[in-house]
Scaffold this motif. Sequence first.
Motif, PDB file in Angstrom:
ATOM      1  N   MET A   1      25.238 127.829 -38.524  1.00  0.00           N
ATOM      2  CA  MET A   1      24.868 126.456 -39.086  1.00  0.00           C
ATOM      3  C   MET A   1      26.019 125.974 -39.837  1.00  0.00           C
ATOM      4  SD  MET A   1      22.129 124.347 -39.330  1.00  0.00           S
ATOM      5  CE  MET A   1      20.807 125.399 -39.260  1.00  0.00           C
ATOM      6  N   LEU A   2      26.669 126.780 -40.781  1.00  0.00           N
ATOM      7  CA  LEU A   2      27.999 126.535 -41.598  1.00  0.00           C
ATOM      8  C   LEU A   2      28.842 126.010 -40.716  1.00  0.00           C
ATOM      9  CD1 LEU A   2      29.231 126.237 -44.413  1.00  0.00           C
ATOM     10  CD2 LEU A   2      29.654 128.509 -44.408  1.00  0.00           C
ATOM     11  N   TRP A   3      29.279 126.814 -39.693  1.00  0.00           N
ATOM     12  CA  TRP A   3      30.353 126.331 -38.836  1.00  0.00           C
ATOM     13  C   TRP A   3      30.148 125.135 -38.055  1.00  0.00           C
ATOM     14  CZ3 TRP A   3      31.057 125.247 -33.740  1.00  0.00           C
ATOM     15  CH2 TRP A   3      32.564 125.246 -33.162  1.00  0.00           C
ATOM     16  N   THR A   4      28.972 124.857 -37.804  1.00  0.00           N
ATOM     17  CA  THR A   4      28.614 123.840 -37.047  1.00  0.00           C
ATOM     18  C   THR A   4      28.644 122.603 -37.837  1.00  0.00           C
ATOM     19  OG1 THR A   4      26.805 124.835 -35.678  1.00  0.00           O
ATOM     20  CG2 THR A   4      26.640 122.656 -35.750  1.00  0.00           C
ATOM     21  N   LEU A   5      28.292 122.544 -38.954  1.00  0.00           N
ATOM     22  CA  LEU A   5      28.262 121.496 -40.046  1.00  0.00           C
ATOM     23  C   LEU A   5      29.690 121.230 -40.066  1.00  0.00           C
ATOM     24  CD1 LEU A   5      25.243 122.130 -42.344  1.00  0.00           C
ATOM     25  CD2 LEU A   5      25.490 120.301 -40.502  1.00  0.00           C
ATOM     26  N   CYS A   6      30.445 122.245 -40.627  1.00  0.00           N
ATOM     27  CA  CYS A   6      31.991 122.110 -41.042  1.00  0.00           C
ATOM     28  C   CYS A   6      32.811 121.427 -39.795  1.00  0.00           C
ATOM     29  CB  CYS A   6      32.433 123.434 -41.573  1.00  0.00           C
ATOM     30  SG  CYS A   6      31.999 124.037 -43.082  1.00  0.00           S
ATOM     31  N   ASN A   7      32.179 121.625 -38.588  1.00  0.00           N
ATOM     32  CA  ASN A   7      33.030 121.161 -37.527  1.00  0.00           C
ATOM     33  C   ASN A   7      32.499 119.679 -37.091  1.00  0.00           C
ATOM     34  OD1 ASN A   7      35.048 123.153 -35.910  1.00  0.00           O
ATOM     35  ND2 ASN A   7      33.555 124.279 -37.080  1.00  0.00           N
TER      36      ASN A   7
ATOM     37  N   GLN B   1      26.266 117.333 -35.946  1.00  0.00           N
ATOM     38  CA  GLN B   1      25.008 116.917 -36.767  1.00  0.00           C
ATOM     39  C   GLN B   1      23.889 117.639 -36.362  1.00  0.00           C
ATOM     40  OE1 GLN B   1      23.069 113.157 -36.302  1.00  0.00           O
ATOM     41  NE2 GLN B   1      22.854 112.867 -38.579  1.00  0.00           N
ATOM     42  N   VAL B   2      23.366 118.576 -37.459  1.00  0.00           N
ATOM     43  CA  VAL B   2      22.090 119.146 -36.966  1.00  0.00           C
ATOM     44  C   VAL B   2      20.747 118.529 -37.372  1.00  0.00           C
ATOM     45  CG1 VAL B   2      21.063 121.478 -37.377  1.00  0.00           C
ATOM     46  CG2 VAL B   2      23.634 121.184 -37.197  1.00  0.00           C
ATOM     47  N   VAL B   3      20.024 118.659 -36.555  1.00  0.00           N
ATOM     48  CA  VAL B   3      18.466 118.219 -36.841  1.00  0.00           C
ATOM     49  C   VAL B   3      17.437 119.228 -36.939  1.00  0.00           C
ATOM     50  CG1 VAL B   3      16.667 116.691 -36.013  1.00  0.00           C
ATOM     51  CG2 VAL B   3      19.002 115.980 -35.626  1.00  0.00           C
ATOM     52  N   LEU B   4      16.843 119.361 -37.827  1.00  0.00           N
ATOM     53  CA  LEU B   4      15.883 120.222 -38.075  1.00  0.00           C
ATOM     54  C   LEU B   4      14.261 119.714 -38.061  1.00  0.00           C
ATOM     55  CD1 LEU B   4      17.445 122.064 -41.067  1.00  0.00           C
ATOM     56  CD2 LEU B   4      17.661 122.862 -38.610  1.00  0.00           C
TER      57      LEU B   4
ATOM     58  N   TYR C   1       9.806 109.765 -31.216  1.00  0.00           N
ATOM     59  CA  TYR C   1      10.626 109.857 -32.141  1.00  0.00           C
ATOM     60  C   TYR C   1      12.008 109.375 -31.557  1.00  0.00           C
ATOM     61  CZ  TYR C   1      13.570 111.746 -35.975  1.00  0.00           C
ATOM     62  OH  TYR C   1      14.597 112.069 -36.888  1.00  0.00           O
ATOM     63  N   LEU C   2      12.574 109.598 -30.472  1.00  0.00           N
ATOM     64  CA  LEU C   2      13.907 109.438 -30.257  1.00  0.00           C
ATOM     65  C   LEU C   2      14.183 108.132 -29.072  1.00  0.00           C
ATOM     66  CD1 LEU C   2      15.092 113.087 -29.555  1.00  0.00           C
ATOM     67  CD2 LEU C   2      15.672 111.644 -31.487  1.00  0.00           C
ATOM     68  N   ASN C   3      12.886 107.763 -28.390  1.00  0.00           N
ATOM     69  CA  ASN C   3      12.986 106.998 -27.233  1.00  0.00           C
ATOM     70  C   ASN C   3      12.772 105.408 -27.781  1.00  0.00           C
ATOM     71  OD1 ASN C   3      13.360 105.654 -24.976  1.00  0.00           O
ATOM     72  ND2 ASN C   3      11.740 106.706 -23.624  1.00  0.00           N
ATOM     73  N   THR C   4      13.747 104.557 -27.833  1.00  0.00           N
ATOM     74  CA  THR C   4      13.279 103.085 -28.249  1.00  0.00           C
ATOM     75  C   THR C   4      12.409 102.406 -27.385  1.00  0.00           C
ATOM     76  OG1 THR C   4      15.276 102.251 -26.851  1.00  0.00           O
ATOM     77  CG2 THR C   4      15.898 102.870 -28.968  1.00  0.00           C
ATOM     78  N   SER C   5      12.056 102.858 -26.239  1.00  0.00           N
ATOM     79  CA  SER C   5      10.985 102.152 -25.477  1.00  0.00           C
ATOM     80  C   SER C   5       9.628 102.372 -25.837  1.00  0.00           C
ATOM     81  CB  SER C   5      10.954 102.762 -23.989  1.00  0.00           C
ATOM     82  OG  SER C   5      10.699 103.936 -24.001  1.00  0.00           O
TER      83      SER C   5
ATOM     84  N   ASN D   1      22.361 115.952 -28.227  1.00  0.00           N
ATOM     85  CA  ASN D   1      23.106 116.301 -27.062  1.00  0.00           C
ATOM     86  C   ASN D   1      22.395 117.683 -26.884  1.00  0.00           C
ATOM     87  OD1 ASN D   1      25.803 114.949 -28.491  1.00  0.00           O
ATOM     88  ND2 ASN D   1      24.689 114.087 -26.553  1.00  0.00           N
ATOM     89  N   TYR D   2      22.381 118.630 -27.903  1.00  0.00           N
ATOM     90  CA  TYR D   2      22.232 120.143 -27.803  1.00  0.00           C
ATOM     91  C   TYR D   2      20.567 120.181 -28.367  1.00  0.00           C
ATOM     92  CZ  TYR D   2      26.634 121.275 -26.388  1.00  0.00           C
ATOM     93  OH  TYR D   2      28.020 121.476 -25.880  1.00  0.00           O
ATOM     94  N   PHE D   3      19.728 120.904 -27.801  1.00  0.00           N
ATOM     95  CA  PHE D   3      18.408 121.134 -28.299  1.00  0.00           C
ATOM     96  C   PHE D   3      17.994 122.619 -28.409  1.00  0.00           C
ATOM     97  CE2 PHE D   3      13.747 120.997 -27.615  1.00  0.00           C
ATOM     98  CZ  PHE D   3      13.432 120.790 -28.944  1.00  0.00           C
ATOM     99  N   GLN D   4      17.774 123.450 -29.237  1.00  0.00           N
ATOM    100  CA  GLN D   4      17.470 124.745 -29.394  1.00  0.00           C
ATOM    101  C   GLN D   4      15.981 124.806 -29.616  1.00  0.00           C
ATOM    102  OE1 GLN D   4      20.099 127.180 -31.643  1.00  0.00           O
ATOM    103  NE2 GLN D   4      18.329 128.240 -32.655  1.00  0.00           N
ATOM    104  N   THR D   5      15.053 125.512 -28.892  1.00  0.00           N
ATOM    105  CA  THR D   5      13.714 125.986 -29.036  1.00  0.00           C
ATOM    106  C   THR D   5      13.512 127.009 -28.506  1.00  0.00           C
ATOM    107  OG1 THR D   5      11.664 124.838 -28.752  1.00  0.00           O
ATOM    108  CG2 THR D   5      13.361 124.635 -26.882  1.00  0.00           C
ATOM    109  N   THR D   6      11.870 127.368 -28.814  1.00  0.00           N
ATOM    110  CA  THR D   6      11.511 128.690 -28.034  1.00  0.00           C
ATOM    111  C   THR D   6      10.739 128.279 -26.797  1.00  0.00           C
ATOM    112  OG1 THR D   6       9.235 128.420 -29.403  1.00  0.00           O
ATOM    113  CG2 THR D   6      11.217 129.774 -30.377  1.00  0.00           C
TER     114      THR D   6
END
Length: 791
Positions: free
Chosen positions: A1-7, A10-13, A27-31, A393-398
């Motif tokens: 997480m730290l590396w990601t933010l420092c580079n 943006q991270v969405v939790l 939440y994400l789609n303007t339509s 762009n990237y999505f992490q999930t179970t």
Amino acid sequence: MLWTLCNGIQVVLKVDDHEQFESYDAYLNTSRKLDFSLYFFGNANRDKQPENEYQLLLESSIFADKHDFEAVWTPERHFHEFGGKFPNPAITSAAIAAVTQKIHIRAGSIVSPLQDSLHIAEDWAMIDQLSSGRVGVSFASGWHVDDFSLAPERFENKEEHMYKQIKEVKTLWCGGEISRINGLGQTTSLRVYPKPVQENLPIWITSAGNPDTFQKAGQIGANVLTHLLGQDLETLRSNIDIYRKSLLESGFSPDTGKVTLMIHTYLGDELEEVKKIVKEPFCNYLRSSAGLVQRLIDKLHEDFNIESEDEMYEFAFERYWNKAALFGTVETCQVMVDELVHIGVNEIASLIDFGIDSVKVLEGLERLNELRMKSFKEYEKLQVHKEKMRPINYFQTTPSRLQHILNDSSSHEFLKSLTTIIIGGEAFPVEMFHKLRHITDARIVNAYGPTETTIWSALLDVEQNKRDFIPIGNPLPGEMIYVVDEKLRPLPPYIQGEIVIGGGGVSRGYLNREQLTNEKFIYLPSDLRQQQGKFFRTGDLGVIRSDGSLEYLGRKDNQVKISGYRIELEEIEAFIRAIEGVVKTVVFEGEFQEGSDAVLHALIVVQPPLNKEYIREILYQRLPRYMVPRNIVLVDDIPLNTSGKIDRGAAKKMDLRQFYVEEENVLPQSEEEILVAEVWKQVLARDEISISDDFFSLGGDSIKAMRVVALLKKKDYEIDVKDIFQRSTIKGLIASKNSIGRSTIPSVDTGKKVPSSKRRSHYQYGQLNNEQLQQVEHIIQENKKMGGSHP
């Protein structure tokens, strides 16, 4: 997480489960903006002298135009009192065009088989000119046999005629020609005048709830106009899913298709006042429609065996009042609006002329506009938030959470917008991958790595996988993964053993837990591997394939994954055994109902009068929600193995459904229990509900919880959404509600009350003293040594 933010990434939790958006697309789609329109279908009465029959139509249209409503809809209806005010939508639309300036004007609907396509194109091209390009048309094949007195030869194939006419009207609208036979019997080609303003005519297909109609509308790229006379919200959601899928398969973007829902509407300041105003006019309105709403009447007779006409319409009104109309206040109707957005509705067409006094209808429009503005402000707030966010762009999930997203078609556009999906935390089923691949072209990565090794230790690009299962993958640079035997010696390929991980990602151990650190963080027995540093014993079983990839086979110990959370079963068992009156227990993972997600089960032997609700209450106070067993079963004994220890495997094979029926299938008895249960049945589409059924195990979610709260409020029963999350059974919910304002919490079986202050100080997690914490830790360690038996 730290590396990601420092580079600069943006991270969405995600937020807490009960606060998160159920639909990622919402939440994400303007339509997902929701439009509000007015819809007219008022009755005609030949026995009553009309007074300004269309004044309400014109005044309401002017109001809607002034307050930025989306559209005004008027229908085509023949030879019947029900809707009989409106035999020709072209005429009413021309009148609306003359008194408005910007609102869209739509036919809802044209029964096209009753007229020639030439007439349809001519009339609406003219209205398009009068309105400066504001018209839209919904096509319908017809409802009533007497309508076809105007065109009896088309009744048998009315639907086929309708789709043929849609093509003809489209052709004529764009300046094309169609063939007809003229007065001399000759074939001639004709085009219509005047030329419309819009290049393409916006087209809807009217559906009463038939899935085939939704599918066909998608195939031709048309919008859909529908209602709730013959379908409930769950059926509508399913139909919308069919429609969006049909659009996609037919080469249209699912975003372009618009679903308009006609819904009876009246808003006021007080619920009881609203009910008093709408009930009699609405029941009379339904009476006039008998024969046209036969599906609803048949269902009432089938479900409730109602034969009395008055009782039938009373039941029909209650159905609409609870779950099929916008009747209520701005606050209560907002819940319905949120649910309609969630299932994929794009436009609410409020039917307002069902018999209420015109003055009150116009007053109700003020409240409806408040609701519209409230909805629009929420939408604007969302857009402002989106503008501050970079595109995701990237999505992490179970896999568990991904399955819920896949089941929600309104979230598929979100999946399509991604470039990479990282899946980890649980086994990734290959069937889920194939389903995901039908929706998105994103790169799909299977990831593996416990928290103790700094999240990920191995990755697999699933697209390259040709097997009938999905391996864990290959170690990341700087990581070392071995499969070892009981003596920690690395094993060759295809020999099962425990997975151990070494390298730069391995952490130093557990904070202030030296004994556990020494057990889990170890050196492998070889000089070479001593130099490689410590390895973490994952407790996972696996094998290494010939290509070096790793296959996960399960757990060596009693740790499980539930909804992506790693859980030590012994830890939960220790907390249960710490409850006074518990003799012994075993906790394990399994299905709650056939085909459902895995949940935690607890078999518990107790000394009477301890009961399940009391145990559940204590655990909710001491543990995170995801660690509280969903299914708690009180049993006389728990199976033991030959060594006298608890046999977890045998316990897991027990028929829990039998225990569930015997122990928990208690039907509502009190007036309060029956009231809550009836609302749960409506929202969850269940025929029967026990007072110990878990709301979320029955298919509930945060949106449905809000719906429950709104429906109960209409019945003067006040609860909060958070109450359902904290007490997800009817028994627990009512017990919690009745304890508010008192310093006691009831013990259900005995009727005794234990002071809540004492219970909280003794049991609440985080408030145990050092001695109690040491006792719990001792129980956990002793339990591990004894293989799960009671110390």
